[in-house]
Design a protein around this motif. Structure first.
Motif, PDB file in Angstrom:
ATOM      1  N   GLU A   1      49.008 -47.947 -40.349  1.00 44.84           N
ATOM      2  CA  GLU A   1      49.327 -48.644 -41.595  1.00 44.84           C
ATOM      3  C   GLU A   1      48.007 -48.949 -42.313  1.00 44.84           C
ATOM      4  O   GLU A   1      47.152 -49.671 -41.783  1.00 44.84           O
ATOM      5  CB  GLU A   1      50.095 -49.931 -41.317  1.00 44.84           C
TER       6      GLU A   1
ATOM      7  N   CYS B   1      56.378 -52.989 -48.357  1.00 37.20           N
ATOM      8  CA  CYS B   1      55.701 -52.594 -49.598  1.00 37.20           C
ATOM      9  C   CYS B   1      56.467 -53.138 -50.807  1.00 37.20           C
ATOM     10  O   CYS B   1      55.866 -53.724 -51.724  1.00 37.20           O
ATOM     11  CB  CYS B   1      55.621 -51.070 -49.652  1.00 37.20           C
TER      12      CYS B   1
ATOM     13  N   LEU C   1      53.202 -54.815 -39.485  1.00 40.40           N
ATOM     14  CA  LEU C   1      51.757 -54.769 -39.637  1.00 40.40           C
ATOM     15  C   LEU C   1      51.148 -55.798 -38.681  1.00 40.40           C
ATOM     16  O   LEU C   1      50.941 -56.954 -39.028  1.00 40.40           O
ATOM     17  CB  LEU C   1      51.339 -55.065 -41.081  1.00 40.40           C
TER      18      LEU C   1
ATOM     19  N   LYS D   1      49.822 -47.143 -47.512  1.00 43.47           N
ATOM     20  CA  LYS D   1      50.785 -46.574 -46.577  1.00 43.47           C
ATOM     21  C   LYS D   1      51.264 -47.722 -45.708  1.00 43.47           C
ATOM     22  O   LYS D   1      50.628 -48.067 -44.717  1.00 43.47           O
ATOM     23  CB  LYS D   1      50.141 -45.455 -45.761  1.00 43.47           C
ATOM     24  N   TRP D   2      52.355 -48.345 -46.120  1.00 44.32           N
ATOM     25  CA  TRP D   2      52.968 -49.472 -45.428  1.00 44.32           C
ATOM     26  C   TRP D   2      54.441 -49.161 -45.204  1.00 44.32           C
ATOM     27  O   TRP D   2      54.998 -48.287 -45.879  1.00 44.32           O
ATOM     28  CB  TRP D   2      52.885 -50.750 -46.276  1.00 44.32           C
TER      29      TRP D   2
END
Length: 269
Positions: free
Chosen positions: A62, A93, A145, A87-88
């Motif tokens: 991520e 996002c 994350l 890029k999540w």
């Protein structure tokens, strides 16, 4: 015209920086392949995908790149400022940008005050985070994350950017990868700068390094510390630092890592 200045004495701060220097220089050799690929890349999307791929090999898939105090000339249109490329997980996002979390994100808030890579888990230890800041970190973990780290990136005219890496794994330890991820972030930043601000007439940038500066940078690229380079070249550690700082100035680099990577891209090493 170059001035013949005596090498300065090593400061106390340089001695305390030596541990970070060693950890961040060591993976440089592995980044030469990244440099070669980046040299063939002419779009932000392709360059960012390359960064994500290399970070994923480290267990940190991520990734986000943002410009914190200026508008980037090149960005992916699907992400509003201050993000440049992200890029999540899709749900996170959407939530992050719809709720304008960048205005309360402690990573965004603290990056301009920090000069070194930092772990997200350490922010609460360093600062008395506000409730909304803690909420962003908590929600990010819930979204996948976990155990993230960020790299402050400094450019000309006081520009500040940041690359952040996070893992979806509970067992990930960013401290074990901080040197390599730091080097990846700086190489990405250097390559991005060339894509975003190409020479108007297509000319190659000209930089003249002395043979001693080239030798010192080559050994930096092999993961050697200033002390080790001094022993190899039979010069003092202070003299090594003097030549490396001169090379950094000529190359417009703000770190040893960036100096090596710029020199590689310019075919000086």
């Amino acid at each position: 015209m170059e001035l013949n200045l005596a090498p300065p004495e090593t400061s106390a701060s340089e001695h305390t920086d030596r541990e970070l220097e060693r950890s961040s220089e060591a993976p440089i050799r592995d980044l030469f392949s990244f440099t070669e690929c980046a040299n063939q890349t002419h779009s932000l999307r392709a360059l960012f995908q390359l960064l994500v791929s290399c970070a994923a090999d480290e267990g940190f898939s991520e990734v986000a790149f943002g410009a914190l105090n200026f508008v980037e000339p090149l960005r992916l249109a699907e992400y509003p400022p201050p993000a440049v490329a992200v890029k999540w997980p899709p749900d996170w996002c959407d939530r992050y940008f719809k709720r304008k979390y960048h205005t309360i994100d402690p990573v965004v808030r603290r990056t301009p005050m920090l000069s070194r890579p930092f772990l997200w888990d350490q922010l609460a230890d360093r600062y008395q985070l506000q409730k909304d800041e803690r909420r962003v970190l908590d929600e990010a973990r819930e979204a996948g994350l976990k155990h993230g780290m960020s790299v402050p990136l400094f450019g000309p005219l006081g520009r500040v950017s940041v690359v952040s890496f996070a893992s979806a794994s509970d067992d990930a330890d960013p401290q074990d990868h901080i040197g390599h991820l730091n080097a990846l972030a700086w190489q990405f930043h250097t390559a991005y700068g060339e894509i975003a601000r190409p020479c108007n007439n297509g000319c190659e940038r000209k930089v003249a390094l002395s043979q001693r500066e080239i030798n010192c940078l080559r050994w930096v690229g092999e993961g050697k510390s200033s002390w080790e380079i001094g022993k190899i070249l039979d010069i003092s550690e202070n003299t090594v630092n003097f030549h490396i700082k001169n090379a950094m100035r000529k190359l417009g680099a703000t770190s040893r890592i960036q100096a090596v990577l710029i020199a590689v891209r310019l075919n000086l090493l």
